[in-house]
Structures are given as C-alpha cells and as structure tokens.
Design a protein around this motif. Structure first.
Motif: not given
Length: 282
Positions: A247-262
C-alpha cells in the motif's frame, strides 16, 4: 556527452544537487541544528542510547509523557556523508507533545564508513529500537520508520530485513534515493566509491517483488521544489512497491523543498503530518 538518461555530467550532478532548488542551503541546515538543540533542551526525558559498539552507533531518544506511546524512528539524510543525529531531533518538538516517542538514529559517515556498513548500522539501530520499545515506554506494535533523502534510502533498505517483517507499522520516506546507479555516476560518489555492481545491490528499487512483498504501508513524499531525478526516483519506487502489493500513498507537497519537507513530519494540519498520523493509527 550523455552519462545517464540523456544527462551530461554537469546536468546529472545538478539533478543530484537538491541545494540548487533552495535560496539558502546553509540556513536550511542551521534550522536542523538549532531546532534539534531546542528539542534536547526543552523536552523532558531526552537521553542518548547506544545500539552498538562503534562510536557512531547512538540514538537520540525523546520519550512520550505516557507509557505505551507510538514510536517514530527517523533516519537523517546528507548523502551518506553529512549531518548526524544531533541535527535530527527537531521532529520531536511536534511529535512528543502529540503523545509519540521519537528516536533519531546516528550512523557512521562516508568516506570512513562504506555505504554497506552504514546500511548495517541503521538496520541494527531499527532492530534495537523494535526489540527495546517496551522498556523504553513505547508500544512495539505502533512503530513508524521514516527517513529523508539518503535517510529514506537507508530506511527503505532496513525494511527489507527479514527480522523486521511485521514489526514496523508503516514507513514515511521523504525525497528518497532508491536507485543508486545515477548516484554512482555523479559527484556524490567521490566519498562513496560505489561501482555499478555495489550500487545495484544497495538499491531498494532493484530488490525485486519477492523482497518488497509484505512491507508495511509506505508514504512517499516529495517537495514541490525538487529536481526531476528525485521525482523520477519516487515514481519508480512507488511503481515497484505497488507491483509487489504494498500500500503506497504518494505526496507532492506544495511550497516545500528537499530540506524543509521534513519539518512537516509531525505537524498537525499538514498533508504529510496527516499521512504520518494515519500510519501510526494503522
């Protein structure tokens, strides 16, 4: 001259330079260190735990206020050669007040440690936390494993360990690298020293359907401001997982980058925070 998927060397190196998509890379890393220091100072019960005999084999642990809490395990990124657990405790500032214990895994860095040895260390740390969850006041049935960038690779590889099958509730993998072939062809490989055979053997994307089958539910998240290769890596890994019945839930999070997504891992009201909460609930 093309060296990988039509990219010349300069283009490939840029694709694996996520800092090229942010305005102030140093500020991003400073935020990790500052907020992690605040977590160690302000959250009660913080302690450093040892999971193995070698110097880097340590965990920063932040207990929840009540026993039997879920446990969130985080593996930091840094292309297997930078950062540490000391820079990785900041998600505890959000998760611990929500009633979730938090553990930031430390491991050795290249070039002193090979990627194979780093994988062994992280896998051992996760097994140690699973084995000791109850005595740490956490619920061994509600453990979520997460990682960012190279940490997502390390977490994804740990999930393949047979001794962890059925013992992880879910995984949240952010901006991950799941195929090391292009990494071995880029500037990132200088301290790693990977050859094509080792890169393939260390790639969760190439583990095969039998190895991937039976993994827990996985959240795969990417920031809006990332290079195309990180998007491709996530899409191909998601396809491989689904092909194995995961089971996979994919997200593309608006406004975030590689470093601040976490920073969204434990934040109430964010799409990533909600997805991670759903993993804890199972």
């Amino acid at each position: 001259m093309a060296v990988y998927r039509g990219f010349d060397q300069q283009e490939l190196d840029r694709e694996y330079s996520p800092s090229s998509e942010v305005a102030d890379f140093d500020a991003e890393l400073r935020a990790y260190a500052v907020e992690s220091g605040r977590a160690r100072r302000e959250l009660p019960g913080y302690r450093e735990l040892r999971y193995g005999p070698d110097a880097p084999e340590l965990i920063d642990f932040f207990p929840a206020a009540r026993p039997g809490a879920p446990l969130h395990v985080f593996v930091h990124g840094g292309f297997w050669q930078e950062l540490g657990k000391e820079d990785s405790g900041f998600p505890a500032l959000d998760l611990v007040p929500l009633g979730t214990a938090f553990a930031a895994v430390g491991y050795g860095l290249a070039p002193h440690w090979t990627v194979e040895r780093i994988v062994e260390q992280v896998t051992s740390a996760v097994r140690w936390l699973v084995d000791h969850a109850a005595e740490l006041g956490a619920d061994p049935e509600r453990i979520v494993l997460s990682g960012s960038s190279a940490g997502a690779h390390l977490a994804a590889t740990a999930l393949l360990d047979e001794r962890l099958r059925g013992r992880i509730r879910g995984a949240a993998l952010l901006s991950g690298v799941y195929d090391l072939e292009p990494v071995a062809l880029s500037y990132v490989n200088q301290p790693l020293g990977l050859d094509p055979a080792r890169a393939a053997a260390l790639s969760p994307l190439h583990a095969g359907a039998d190895a991937l089958a039976g993994l827990p539910p996985v959240v795969l998240a990417l920031g809006e401001h990332e290079t195309d290769e990180f998007g491709r890596q996530q899409a191909e890994y998601a396809k491989a997982l689904r092909g194995a019945g995961v089971a996979v839930h994919e997200l593309l999070v608006g406004g975030r980058n590689h470093f601040d997504l976490v920073f969204d891992l434990g934040k109430v009201g964010t799409v990533l925070g909600a997805a991670v909460e759903a993993l804890r609930r199972g």
